[in-house]
Scaffold this active site. Structure first.
Site, mmCIF file in Angstrom:
data_model
loop_
_atom_site.group_PDB
_atom_site.id
_atom_site.type_symbol
_atom_site.label_atom_id
_atom_site.label_comp_id
_atom_site.label_asym_id
_atom_site.label_seq_id
_atom_site.Cartn_x
_atom_site.Cartn_y
_atom_site.Cartn_z
ATOM 1 N N GLY A 127 41.223 7.594 37.201
ATOM 2 C CA GLY A 127 40.927 8.144 38.521
ATOM 3 C C GLY A 127 41.869 9.291 38.834
ATOM 4 O O GLY A 127 42.461 9.902 37.951
ATOM 5 N N ARG A 128 42.027 9.572 40.129
ATOM 6 C CA ARG A 128 42.928 10.664 40.527
ATOM 7 C C ARG A 128 44.361 10.201 40.687
ATOM 8 O O ARG A 128 45.283 11.022 40.728
ATOM 9 C CB ARG A 128 42.436 11.315 41.824
ATOM 10 N N GLU B 54 47.532 11.389 38.420
ATOM 11 C CA GLU B 54 48.051 12.744 38.609
ATOM 12 C C GLU B 54 49.324 12.747 39.456
ATOM 13 O O GLU B 54 50.262 13.497 39.187
ATOM 14 C CB GLU B 54 46.970 13.607 39.268
ATOM 15 N N CYS C 206 40.630 6.880 30.791
ATOM 16 C CA CYS C 206 40.271 7.987 31.671
ATOM 17 C C CYS C 206 41.471 8.910 31.884
ATOM 18 O O CYS C 206 41.968 9.498 30.943
ATOM 19 C CB CYS C 206 39.719 7.439 32.986
ATOM 20 N N HIS C 207 41.971 9.025 33.120
ATOM 21 C CA HIS C 207 43.124 9.873 33.415
ATOM 22 C C HIS C 207 44.441 9.117 33.306
ATOM 23 O O HIS C 207 45.505 9.711 33.467
ATOM 24 C CB HIS C 207 42.999 10.475 34.819
ATOM 25 N N TYR D 263 39.886 10.564 29.171
ATOM 26 C CA TYR D 263 38.782 11.375 29.654
ATOM 27 C C TYR D 263 38.892 12.731 28.945
ATOM 28 O O TYR D 263 40.000 13.279 28.819
ATOM 29 C CB TYR D 263 38.870 11.538 31.176
#
Length: 199
Positions: free
Chosen positions: A89-90, A93, A119-120, A139
């Site tokens: 997800g975000r 980050e 993913c992330h 990802y």
């Protein structure tokens, strides 16, 4: 089977499925999972994001659920845990900017404990400097970050020693199966249903 103690690092706008599914599935097979987030305590929530794949050049993001944390990162000791899960997800980050997150991730690699991410999530592993010399995936848009961190990027779910990586939530069945293998989890299926009585 003796259940393992598993740590899951979440954050605001963690991908909904990538957080919820392993959190629940790992408990379902007998493990204990503590979900934590920096600057939040047990009982606080993080907001999740739903990433959907509709044929566009990247994913579509929608607001997901509120996910309740059940442990406090500032109070846990990574040494008490057998394995780590880092959803995507975000959230990764910004989570990678916290020293306590980086140090926690590094502990699991230093002790060669099982780690699952997708993913992330590998953004955090790249920032922690633990991907060098590894085979891993992520990802696809995170491929350059992974390669810059020294890993050999693989197109598909991959297990490299204690590390299990996948590209996104559609990989859950294979990703979780490989992680359970690394954990040494044996799932016993119940006896088949009794045959119907003769009329």
């Amino acid at each position: 089977m003796t259940g393992k103690q598993i740590l899951l690092i979440a954050g605001d706008f963690v991908e909904d499925y990538e957080n919820m599914v392993p959190f629940q599935a790992l408990q379902m097979v007998g493990h204990e999972v503590d979900a934590v987030c920096p600057e939040k305590e047990a009982g606080d929530t993080v907001k999740t994001a739903i990433h959907d794949f509709r044929g566009d050049q990247t994913y579509l993001e929608k607001r997901g659920h509120d996910f309740e944390l059940n442990a406090t990162l500032a109070e846990i000791d990574p040494a008490d845990y057998d394995a780590l899960v880092v959803p995507g997800g975000r959230a990764p980050e910004y989570l990678r900017t916290y020293d306590e997150v980086i140090e926690t991730v590094q502990h699991f690699f230093e002790e060669d404990k099982p780690v699952a991410t997708l993913c992330h999530g590998p953004q955090i592993l790249a920032a922690a400097g633990v991907l060098d010399g590894r085979e891993a995936t992520s990802y696809p848009a995170v491929k350059a970050e992974c390669e810059a961190a020294g890993c050999s990027w693989v197109d598909g779910v991959v297990t490299d020693g204690n590390l299990v990586t996948a590209q996104a939530w559609p990989d859950h069945p294979e990703w979780l199966a490989q992680f359970l293998d690394v954990l040494g989890t044996e799932i016993e299926h119940g006896a088949s249903a009794p045959a119907a009585a003769d009329d």
